[in-house]
Structures are given as structure tokens and as C-alpha cells.
Design a protein around this motif. Structure first.
Motif, mmCIF file in Angstrom:
data_model
loop_
_atom_site.group_PDB
_atom_site.id
_atom_site.type_symbol
_atom_site.label_atom_id
_atom_site.label_comp_id
_atom_site.label_asym_id
_atom_site.label_seq_id
_atom_site.Cartn_x
_atom_site.Cartn_y
_atom_site.Cartn_z
ATOM 1 N N TYR A 95 -9.879 -7.942 -1.604
ATOM 2 C CA TYR A 95 -10.766 -9.059 -1.250
ATOM 3 C C TYR A 95 -10.258 -10.364 -1.864
ATOM 4 C CZ TYR A 95 -14.897 -12.045 -1.276
ATOM 5 O OH TYR A 95 -15.753 -13.101 -1.125
ATOM 6 N N LEU A 96 -9.788 -10.294 -3.105
ATOM 7 C CA LEU A 96 -9.371 -11.493 -3.824
ATOM 8 C C LEU A 96 -8.049 -12.069 -3.309
ATOM 9 C CD1 LEU A 96 -10.289 -10.393 -7.463
ATOM 10 C CD2 LEU A 96 -11.337 -12.272 -6.199
ATOM 11 N N VAL A 97 -7.094 -11.200 -2.949
ATOM 12 C CA VAL A 97 -5.745 -11.687 -2.619
ATOM 13 C C VAL A 97 -5.641 -12.297 -1.226
ATOM 14 C CG1 VAL A 97 -4.612 -10.092 -4.209
ATOM 15 C CG2 VAL A 97 -4.951 -9.403 -1.825
ATOM 16 N N HIS A 98 -6.746 -12.342 -0.494
ATOM 17 C CA HIS A 98 -6.715 -13.078 0.777
ATOM 18 C C HIS A 98 -6.442 -14.561 0.509
ATOM 19 C CE1 HIS A 98 -7.776 -10.218 3.964
ATOM 20 N NE2 HIS A 98 -8.465 -9.583 3.027
ATOM 21 N N GLN A 99 -6.849 -15.035 -0.677
ATOM 22 C CA GLN A 99 -6.561 -16.414 -1.053
ATOM 23 C C GLN A 99 -5.123 -16.488 -1.560
ATOM 24 O OE1 GLN A 99 -9.132 -19.052 -2.629
ATOM 25 N NE2 GLN A 99 -10.996 -18.147 -1.818
ATOM 26 N N VAL A 100 -4.366 -17.422 -1.006
ATOM 27 C CA VAL A 100 -2.940 -17.532 -1.316
ATOM 28 C C VAL A 100 -2.698 -17.638 -2.820
ATOM 29 C CG1 VAL A 100 -0.906 -19.008 -1.058
ATOM 30 C CG2 VAL A 100 -2.349 -18.521 0.922
ATOM 31 N N ASP A 101 -3.459 -18.489 -3.498
ATOM 32 C CA ASP A 101 -3.261 -18.678 -4.938
ATOM 33 C C ASP A 101 -3.522 -17.384 -5.710
ATOM 34 O OD1 ASP A 101 -2.636 -21.290 -4.504
ATOM 35 O OD2 ASP A 101 -4.585 -22.096 -5.083
ATOM 36 N N ASN A 102 -4.556 -16.662 -5.325
ATOM 37 C CA ASN A 102 -4.881 -15.419 -6.024
ATOM 38 C C ASN A 102 -3.762 -14.390 -5.882
ATOM 39 O OD1 ASN A 102 -7.313 -16.381 -6.937
ATOM 40 N ND2 ASN A 102 -8.540 -15.402 -5.345
ATOM 41 N N ALA A 103 -3.166 -14.316 -4.694
ATOM 42 C CA ALA A 103 -2.062 -13.376 -4.485
ATOM 43 C C ALA A 103 -0.871 -13.733 -5.371
ATOM 44 C CB ALA A 103 -1.653 -13.367 -3.014
ATOM 45 N N GLN A 104 -0.637 -15.028 -5.537
ATOM 46 C CA GLN A 104 0.466 -15.457 -6.393
ATOM 47 C C GLN A 104 0.154 -15.217 -7.869
ATOM 48 O OE1 GLN A 104 1.314 -19.514 -5.232
ATOM 49 N NE2 GLN A 104 1.917 -18.916 -3.153
ATOM 50 N N TYR A 105 -1.119 -15.402 -8.249
ATOM 51 C CA TYR A 105 -1.525 -15.067 -9.617
ATOM 52 C C TYR A 105 -1.328 -13.576 -9.875
ATOM 53 C CZ TYR A 105 -3.873 -19.633 -9.973
ATOM 54 O OH TYR A 105 -4.139 -20.982 -10.011
ATOM 55 N N LEU A 106 -1.636 -12.769 -8.890
ATOM 56 C CA LEU A 106 -1.462 -11.320 -9.018
ATOM 57 C C LEU A 106 -0.007 -10.985 -9.357
ATOM 58 C CD1 LEU A 106 -2.925 -8.452 -8.400
ATOM 59 C CD2 LEU A 106 -1.685 -8.597 -6.245
ATOM 60 N N CYS A 107 0.901 -11.646 -8.662
ATOM 61 C CA CYS A 107 2.336 -11.422 -8.927
ATOM 62 C C CYS A 107 2.717 -11.861 -10.331
ATOM 63 C CB CYS A 107 3.184 -12.185 -7.905
ATOM 64 S SG CYS A 107 3.113 -11.506 -6.248
ATOM 65 N N SER A 108 2.246 -13.037 -10.731
ATOM 66 C CA SER A 108 2.620 -13.565 -12.044
ATOM 67 C C SER A 108 2.087 -12.706 -13.181
ATOM 68 C CB SER A 108 2.114 -15.007 -12.197
ATOM 69 O OG SER A 108 0.689 -15.041 -12.210
ATOM 70 N N MET A 109 1.029 -11.957 -12.928
ATOM 71 C CA MET A 109 0.447 -11.082 -13.949
ATOM 72 C C MET A 109 1.066 -9.677 -13.950
ATOM 73 S SD MET A 109 -3.592 -11.908 -13.431
ATOM 74 C CE MET A 109 -4.250 -13.573 -13.497
ATOM 75 N N GLY A 110 2.049 -9.466 -13.056
ATOM 76 C CA GLY A 110 2.651 -8.138 -12.965
ATOM 77 C C GLY A 110 1.886 -7.187 -12.080
ATOM 78 N N GLY A 111 0.915 -7.721 -11.350
ATOM 79 C CA GLY A 111 0.078 -6.872 -10.504
ATOM 80 C C GLY A 111 0.798 -6.293 -9.309
ATOM 81 N N LEU A 112 1.792 -7.031 -8.786
ATOM 82 C CA LEU A 112 2.510 -6.537 -7.618
ATOM 83 C C LEU A 112 3.227 -5.228 -7.933
ATOM 84 C CD1 LEU A 112 3.332 -7.017 -4.686
ATOM 85 C CD2 LEU A 112 5.290 -8.322 -5.524
ATOM 86 N N GLN A 113 3.801 -5.149 -9.120
ATOM 87 C CA GLN A 113 4.495 -3.925 -9.509
ATOM 88 C C GLN A 113 3.524 -2.749 -9.601
ATOM 89 O OE1 GLN A 113 7.755 -3.526 -9.685
ATOM 90 N NE2 GLN A 113 7.393 -1.338 -10.033
ATOM 91 N N LEU A 114 2.315 -3.009 -10.103
ATOM 92 C CA LEU A 114 1.303 -1.948 -10.176
ATOM 93 C C LEU A 114 0.919 -1.465 -8.778
ATOM 94 C CD1 LEU A 114 -1.149 -3.205 -12.974
ATOM 95 C CD2 LEU A 114 0.498 -1.328 -13.095
ATOM 96 N N ILE A 115 0.811 -2.414 -7.842
ATOM 97 C CA ILE A 115 0.454 -2.052 -6.467
ATOM 98 C C ILE A 115 1.566 -1.214 -5.836
ATOM 99 C CG2 ILE A 115 -0.141 -2.936 -4.185
ATOM 100 C CD1 ILE A 115 -2.223 -3.440 -6.447
ATOM 101 N N LEU A 116 2.810 -1.620 -6.066
ATOM 102 C CA LEU A 116 3.939 -0.861 -5.520
ATOM 103 C C LEU A 116 3.997 0.542 -6.122
ATOM 104 C CD1 LEU A 116 6.721 -3.615 -5.432
ATOM 105 C CD2 LEU A 116 5.410 -2.700 -3.514
ATOM 106 N N GLU A 117 3.657 0.656 -7.390
ATOM 107 C CA GLU A 117 3.605 1.976 -8.015
ATOM 108 C C GLU A 117 2.495 2.822 -7.399
ATOM 109 O OE1 GLU A 117 3.211 1.227 -12.164
ATOM 110 O OE2 GLU A 117 5.240 0.407 -12.362
ATOM 111 N N GLY A 118 1.418 2.145 -6.977
ATOM 112 C CA GLY A 118 0.325 2.858 -6.314
ATOM 113 C C GLY A 118 0.759 3.504 -5.007
ATOM 114 N N LEU A 119 1.776 2.914 -4.354
ATOM 115 C CA LEU A 119 2.309 3.501 -3.120
ATOM 116 C C LEU A 119 2.965 4.852 -3.384
ATOM 117 C CD1 LEU A 119 3.971 0.359 -1.470
ATOM 118 C CD2 LEU A 119 1.766 1.374 -0.881
ATOM 119 N N ASN A 120 3.432 5.066 -4.623
ATOM 120 C CA ASN A 120 4.102 6.321 -4.978
ATOM 121 C C ASN A 120 3.130 7.394 -5.460
ATOM 122 O OD1 ASN A 120 6.635 5.188 -4.431
ATOM 123 N ND2 ASN A 120 6.820 4.383 -6.512
#
Length: 355
Positions: free
Chosen positions: A103-128
Motif C-alpha cells: 500500500y505504501l510503495v505506490h507513492q514514488v518517494d516511499n518506494a525509493q525510501y524502501l530501497c534506501s533502507m535496504g527493504g528491496l533486498q528483503l523483498i527479493l529474499e521473500g521471493l526465495n
């Protein structure tokens, strides 16, 4: 009269038989005041006014306390990622956290904050994850974060996002998981020629063709055709704008990147010219529409195959008659430019190209 004073009553008991004009006005005024609850309570409201209205300093203090209780999106993202990464968090809680993140990452800034916090890596790990539900929700978050967000697209590709997604599509997974994974693939490819070249070089079209051919994946077929349509039309649009004299280094770089996206040979070798026409066999209007749009987009490459495909010609002729009837019914109802009219236009345009 009830509004007489004691003096009036005493006089009435005596010989008085009339009232002055002032006395009558006074009595009428009292009647009006007693019948008006607002007027009647005014005095009480004035007394309570001090207790209702607070001072400006009190209001400022209360607002400051309220601000302390409200989390910003960044704070929420940080809290959710910490909870998600905690060993004490259950699978059910992680599933809920992923939905909140989506819900939060629909906003462009929030998605970029997610990346800067290392969240993207956690999401990619969730795919595994071995839990299909976590795979599905992680792909959902990823697709939403990637949508129309170049910064996130670049980081995702650099972190090996496409390879992970293609592996999920190429292996046995529930349909619900593959839908979300395909959504993420479409999001990372859209308006990103570098990712498209990467996708093609890693056998992406072959994976999609296997997905298209698989039994029980009807809903995926439409999504696959839409991915193809988007890639073809994007490059075509960019090639047209490339004819205009635009002196911009970023635009020229995009042109160079799109020039490396070579779809034609892949479409021919992958058998897409005969695969996509199968969508026209569906009874769903949406599937037919998406199929027709993809067929028109592929026409410059597939025209010879279309002309030799007898079943395609028969199908187009049959559908044209069917949609002519539907358009006639639309017009009777007063819809001159209805949905069925759009589909009929696509049919007739494709037939003209084939002839």
C-alpha cells in the motif's frame, strides 16, 4: 395573564380592568423569551463559555502531543521492515507486513525510501521463500514499487531481480503466485529498455512462451500478450520520436538502448505469430481485445504467417460478423462509440493488413 407581576395580580383582585401599552409589550416580550430555548439558555451558555473554549497555549500543547503520536510514512516503513526482519515475527505477521508495504510503495518517494533502507533486498529474499504465500505477496510489493519508478527499476535489475522473477515463472508455482510475478516483470520492463535487453538475453520470451502454452493458465495468456504489446509499441513509439531533431543526451541514450532491444527475431523463432491468435478463441471480450492489439503490433513481423494461417482468417471473419451485431445493439441503445465498436475497428484494421 401568567406574566403579570404580583402587583398586577393585586390590582386585578381590586377594581383594575385594563392594561397600559407598556405593560402589554412587557408581557409579550416575556412570552417570546420563554418560547425560545436559545434565548432562554443564553445566560447559561455565557456562564459555561470559559469552560468550553481553551487558551491558545493549551491548544498548541495538545497539537504537539498529537504530532508525537502520528507516524510519518518513513517511520512506518522503518518499523515494518524491522518487524519483517525480526526472528520473532511469524509468517502470518510477515504476510500482513507485506500487504502494508504494498500500500505504501505506490507513492514514488516511499518506494525509493524502501530501497534506501535496504527493504528491496528483503523483498527479493521473500521471493526465495519456501512459502508460496510469501512469494506472492513479495512479488506484489515488488511490482508496485517498480511501477513508473526508474530509480527502483535500476536498483532492482542491478540486484538480480529479473533472474529471480524468471526462475519463479519457469518453475512450478500456484497460478496466484505467477500472476503477481508476471505483474512484477511487466513493471520492471515498462519504459526501461536496459531491462528489456536483459530480459531477452536471459531467455525471457522463451519463459513467457512456455507460460502461454501451459494448460490452465488462461488468465496468464492475456497478461503475457500485454507484456509483448507494451514492449513492441514502446520501441515503435521511440523510433518515431527519434526522427524528430531533439538534442538531449538522455533522449539519445534511450534511443541507443531501445535500438539494442531486438524483438523481431525472437518473436519469429518463438512461434508468437501463431500463439497469440489463440486468444481470439476465447469467449471473453477483454481477451479478444488484448489479442487483437498484440496481433496488430506484431503485424510488421508476422504478416506472412498471418496470411498463411487459415484458422486466423476464419476466426476474424466470424468475429467481425459477431461484433457487427453487438455494435448495432449498442447504437440502438444510443452508444455511438461503444466498447464493441472499438473491437470491431481492431478486427477490420487487422483484416485490411492481412489482405
Amino acid at each position: 395573564m401568567k406574566y403579570w407581576t404580583q402587583k398586577h395580580r393585586q390590582e386585578k383582585e381590586g377594581t383594575r380592568s385594563h392594561f397600559s401599552a407598556d405593560e402589554l409589550k412587557w408581557a409579550l416580550k416575556k412570552m417570546k423569551e420563554d418560547s425560545d430555548p436559545v434565548t432562554k439558555e443564553t445566560g447559561q451558555q455565557d456562564q459555561n463559555q470559559d469552560s468550553v473554549y481553551r487558551s491558545l497555549e493549551e491548544l498548541k500543547r495538545d497539537m504537539a502531543q498529537l504530532d508525537m503520536l502520528i507516524e510519518t510514512d518513513v517511520q512506518i516503513l522503518r518499523r515494518l521492515l524491522t518487524q519483517f526482519n525480526s526472528t520473532e515475527t511469524t509468517t502470518e505477521q510477515r504476510l500482513e507486513i507485506l500487504l502494508e508495504l504494498e500500500y505504501l510503495v505506490h507513492q514514488v518517494d516511499n518506494a525509493q525510501y524502501l530501497c534506501s533502507m535496504g527493504g528491496l533486498q528483503l523483498i527479493l529474499e521473500g521471493l526465495n521463500s519456501s512459502d508460496f504465500r510469501l512469494q506472492e505477496n513479495a512479488a506484489f510489493v515488488l511490482g508496485s514499487a517498480l511501477a513508473s519508478n526508474p530509480a527502483v527499476q535500476v536498483e532492482a535489475v542491478e540486484r538480480g531481480c529479473l533472474q529471480k522473477l524468471l526462475t519463479l515463472l519457469a518453475t512450478t508455482r500456484p497460478l496466484s503466485v505467477k500472476k503477481k510475478v508476471l505483474f512484477a516483470v511487466a513493471s520492471v520492463l515498462r519504459h526501461f529498455p536496459y531491462a528489456q535487453s536483459h530480459f531477452l538475453s536471459h531467455g525471457g520470451l522463451h519463459v513467457l512462451s512456455e507460460l502461454f502454452r501451459a494448460e490452465g493458465g488462461g488468465a496468464l495468456r492475456v497478461r503475457v500478450a500485454t507484456v509483448l504489446y507494451d514492449m513492441i509499441t514502446e520501441k515503435e513509439l521511440m523510433s518515431h520520436t527519434g526522427l524528430e531533431p531533439i538534442h538531449d543526451s538522455s533522449h539519445e541514450e534511450r534511443l541507443r538502448q531501445y535500438s539494442r532491444v531486438s524483438l523481431q527475431q525472437e518473436l519469429l523463432e518463438g512461434g508468437w505469430c501463431s500463439l497469440v491468435p489463440e486468444l481470439l478463441e476465447s469467449t471473453e471480450h477483454d481477451w479478444r481485445e488484448k489479442g487483437l492489439r498484440a496481433l496488430l503490433a506484431m503485424a510488421p513481423v508476422c504478416l506472412d504467417q498471418y496470411r498463411s494461417n487459415t484458422s486466423l482468417s476464419v476466426s476474424l471473419d466470424s468475429l467481425r460478423g459477431h461484433y457487427q451485431e453487438l455494435v448495432h445493439k449498442e447504437r440502438i441503445l444510443g452508444e455511438e462509440d461503444g466498447y464493441f465498436g472499438e473491437i470491431l475497428d481492431l478486427l477490420e484494421t487487422l483484416e485490411l493488413k492481412i489482405k
